[in-house]
Design an enzyme around this catalytic site. Structure first.
Site, PDB file in Angstrom:
ATOM      1  N   PHE A 151       0.863  -1.183   0.000  1.00 40.57           N
ATOM      2  CA  PHE A 151       0.000   0.000   0.000  1.00 40.57           C
ATOM      3  C   PHE A 151       0.896   1.227   0.000  1.00 40.57           C
ATOM      4  O   PHE A 151       1.613   1.489   0.964  1.00 40.57           O
ATOM      5  CB  PHE A 151      -0.959   0.060   1.196  1.00 40.57           C
ATOM      6  CG  PHE A 151      -1.936   1.199   1.039  1.00 40.57           C
ATOM      7  CD1 PHE A 151      -3.105   1.039   0.311  1.00 40.57           C
ATOM      8  CD2 PHE A 151      -1.656   2.449   1.565  1.00 40.57           C
ATOM      9  CE1 PHE A 151      -3.979   2.111   0.108  1.00 40.57           C
ATOM     10  CE2 PHE A 151      -2.526   3.528   1.374  1.00 40.57           C
ATOM     11  CZ  PHE A 151      -3.693   3.345   0.646  1.00 40.57           C
ATOM     12  N   ASP A 236       9.388   2.865   1.807  1.00 40.17           N
ATOM     13  CA  ASP A 236       8.213   3.672   2.131  1.00 40.17           C
ATOM     14  C   ASP A 236       8.020   3.603   3.642  1.00 40.17           C
ATOM     15  O   ASP A 236       7.515   2.628   4.176  1.00 40.17           O
ATOM     16  CB  ASP A 236       6.975   3.142   1.388  1.00 40.17           C
ATOM     17  CG  ASP A 236       5.748   3.997   1.662  1.00 40.17           C
ATOM     18  OD1 ASP A 236       5.754   4.735   2.668  1.00 40.17           O
ATOM     19  OD2 ASP A 236       4.766   3.904   0.908  1.00 40.17           O
ATOM     20  N   LYS A 265       2.587  11.199   7.153  1.00 44.34           N
ATOM     21  CA  LYS A 265       1.767  10.966   8.354  1.00 44.34           C
ATOM     22  C   LYS A 265       2.274  11.725   9.600  1.00 44.34           C
ATOM     23  O   LYS A 265       2.009  12.909   9.726  1.00 44.34           O
ATOM     24  CB  LYS A 265       1.675   9.465   8.617  1.00 44.34           C
ATOM     25  CG  LYS A 265       0.901   8.743   7.487  1.00 44.34           C
ATOM     26  CD  LYS A 265       0.483   7.364   7.902  1.00 44.34           C
ATOM     27  CE  LYS A 265      -0.048   6.530   6.757  1.00 44.34           C
ATOM     28  NZ  LYS A 265      -1.470   6.624   6.552  1.00 44.34           N
TER      29      LYS A 265
HETATM   30  N1  PLP Z   1       2.477   4.665   1.988  1.00 45.00           N
HETATM   31  C1  PLP Z   1       2.113   3.964   3.077  1.00 45.00           C
HETATM   32  C2  PLP Z   1       3.008   2.869   3.587  1.00 45.00           C
HETATM   33  C3  PLP Z   1       0.907   4.232   3.716  1.00 45.00           C
HETATM   34  O1  PLP Z   1       0.541   3.506   4.776  1.00 45.00           O
HETATM   35  C4  PLP Z   1       0.084   5.266   3.213  1.00 45.00           C
HETATM   36  C5  PLP Z   1      -1.214   5.558   3.844  1.00 45.00           C
HETATM   37  O2  PLP Z   1      -1.773   4.790   4.583  1.00 45.00           O
HETATM   38  C6  PLP Z   1       0.513   5.977   2.091  1.00 45.00           C
HETATM   39  C7  PLP Z   1       1.715   5.653   1.507  1.00 45.00           C
HETATM   40  C8  PLP Z   1      -0.345   7.066   1.487  1.00 45.00           C
HETATM   41  O3  PLP Z   1      -0.355   8.187   2.303  1.00 45.00           O
HETATM   42  P1  PLP Z   1      -1.501   9.299   2.115  1.00 45.00           P
HETATM   43  O4  PLP Z   1      -2.799   8.673   2.518  1.00 45.00           O
HETATM   44  O5  PLP Z   1      -1.076  10.436   3.022  1.00 45.00           O
HETATM   45  O6  PLP Z   1      -1.488   9.687   0.666  1.00 45.00           O
END
Ligand code: PLP
Length: 407
Positions: A151, A236, A265
């Site tokens: 994700f 990530d 976040k």
């Molecule tokens: N990458 C990871 C590992 C995430 O958990 C998330 C969101 O849950 C994102 C990217 C995407 O972030 P955003 O919702 O701020 O676009």
């Protein structure tokens, strides 16, 4: 088999705020039936004044706790002074924030964006341009490798890398050059690499994918493979970074320093969307003025709050707290004797409870709600426990008592 009452047909309380949201809002979420109006520390309150322990922290965005007084003060003072100017001008806040985060994480350069998905998109663009300009991959042939069950956000390119049918269906066509491999097996990475591979994008722990922890040494092996084949390794850390797993970055559990990371976040201190793409010089140098940008990215309000969020993380020892309190929390969860709980897994304060697939995890979340604990299922069978990193043992004990009553 032990069977709890089926709550799927539970009639939700009629509530004006819920009704008006349904009336005028797109239905791309299915929230639990609670209307929150206030937050402080690990607690949130609903519109009837009931208090809950927040075990979600807005998918790890509220690691510092709700409305942290020091962060709110910085926000208010900066909001009254200078907020948004775009990157057409310098400000007295951005450079200081970027310098601090580079020093803390050991990367040479940082590029500010707002949401996590934007930072991931930035990483994809950097990797492709690096492949063409540095690695000399032929035009439009660059490949990015990502993992099954990942994700990374919701943009077209990112859902193009998703293996979850619902995230993709109806949104194609997707950009080419995106390859998927199984998670947790470094040999699969080596097999998938070609001379055109630009980067391997990976979550150190799969968060939305169900709190999946790869075998120890996986990231280290991947880093070595990437180095051997001149492929960028990009972690990530949007959900796992900034102390959530008991280290500043989750990839540090495997003692690696990737070529680049993405943060988001908790970087906004639970107050604002703030994200970053961080990389070593050679990678970031692919961006020249006009290549990439964002009206809001790096605004002085976000930079002031982001810097304060990092200061609080260090000065309040939130990383160490996540490690020790996280261990305590996991021990307590493992001590619950329930046929519904199939597994407890996690690192620090990123914890997943695997629930018997015959019983909907969402029902347990609704029961927990009634016992004053807020959390949400991910992938139907996993309940997430990711409270603010400021949570105390006493507050965890309260949540455990509630869980014993619900599972
Ligand atoms: N990458 C990871 C590992 C995430 O958990 C998330 C969101 O849950 C994102 C990217 C995407 O972030 P955003 O919702 O701020 O676009």
């Amino acid at each position: 088999m032990y069977v709890l009452p089926d709550l799927r047909n539970l009639k939700l309380m009629t509530n004006h705020f819920i009704e008006i949201e349904h009336l005028s809002g797109a239905r791309n979420y299915e929230p639990l039936p609670v209307v929150l109006t206030r937050g402080e520390g690990v607690y949130v309150w609903d519109d009837a004044g009931n208090r809950y322990i927040d075990m979600m922290s807005a998918y790890s965005a509220v690691s510092h706790g709700h409305c942290h007084p020091r962060l709110v003060k910085v926000l208010q003072e900066q909001a009254a002074k200078l907020t948004i100017v775009s990157r057409a001008f310098y400000t007295d806040k951005l450079g200081i924030f970027l310098n601090q985060v580079c020093k803390l994480t050991g990367f040479d350069k940082a590029l500010p964006m707002n949401t996590g998905a934007e930072a991931v998109e930035t990483a994809l663009k950097a990797a492709r341009k690096w492949a063409y300009t540095v690695k000399k991959v032929a035009n439009d042939k660059a490949e990015i490798i990502a993992c099954e069950g990942n994700f990374h956000g919701r943009t077209i390119a990112i859902v193009g890398m998703s293996t979850i049918p619902q995230y993709r269906e109806g949104f194609g066509p997707f950009p080419p050059g995106l390859k998927i491999i199984p998670y947790g097996n470094a040999d699969e990475l080596e097999k998938a690499i070609t001379p055109n591979t630009a980067a391997f994008l990976v979550e150190p722990i799969k968060g939305e994918g169900g709190i999946i922890i790869p075998p120890a040494g996986y990231l280290k092996a991947c880093a070595e493979i990437c180095k051997k084949h001149n492929v960028l390794m990009i972690c990530d850390e949007i959900q796992t970074g900034l102390g959530r797993t008991g280290k500043l970055l989750a990839c540090q559990h495997d003692n690696i320093h990737p070529d680049a990371i993405v943060l988001g976040k908790a970087l906004g201190g639970g107050l604002l969307p703030v994200s970053l793409f961080l990389a070593r010089e050679e990678v970031m140098a692919v961006f020249t003025p006009g290549d990439h940008g964002s009206t809001f990215g790096g605004n002085p309000l976000a930079a002031a709050v982001g810097k304060a969020a990092l200061d609080v993380l260090i000065e309040e020892n939130l990383i160490e707290r996540a490690a020790s309190i996280g261990n305590y929390f996991q021990e307590q969860l493992r001590s619950i004797d329930s046929p519904l709980i199939k597994d407890v897994r996690g690192k620090g304060l990123l914890i997943g409870l695997e629930i018997d697939p015959d019983y909907p995890a969402r029902d347990i979340c609704i029961r927990l709600l009634k016992h004053g604990v807020l959390t949400k299922e991910t992938h139907k069978t996993v309940i997430r426990f990711a409270p603010p990193l400021i949570i105390t043992k006493e507050q965890i004990d309260v949540a455990i008592t509630a869980l014993r009553a619900c599972a």
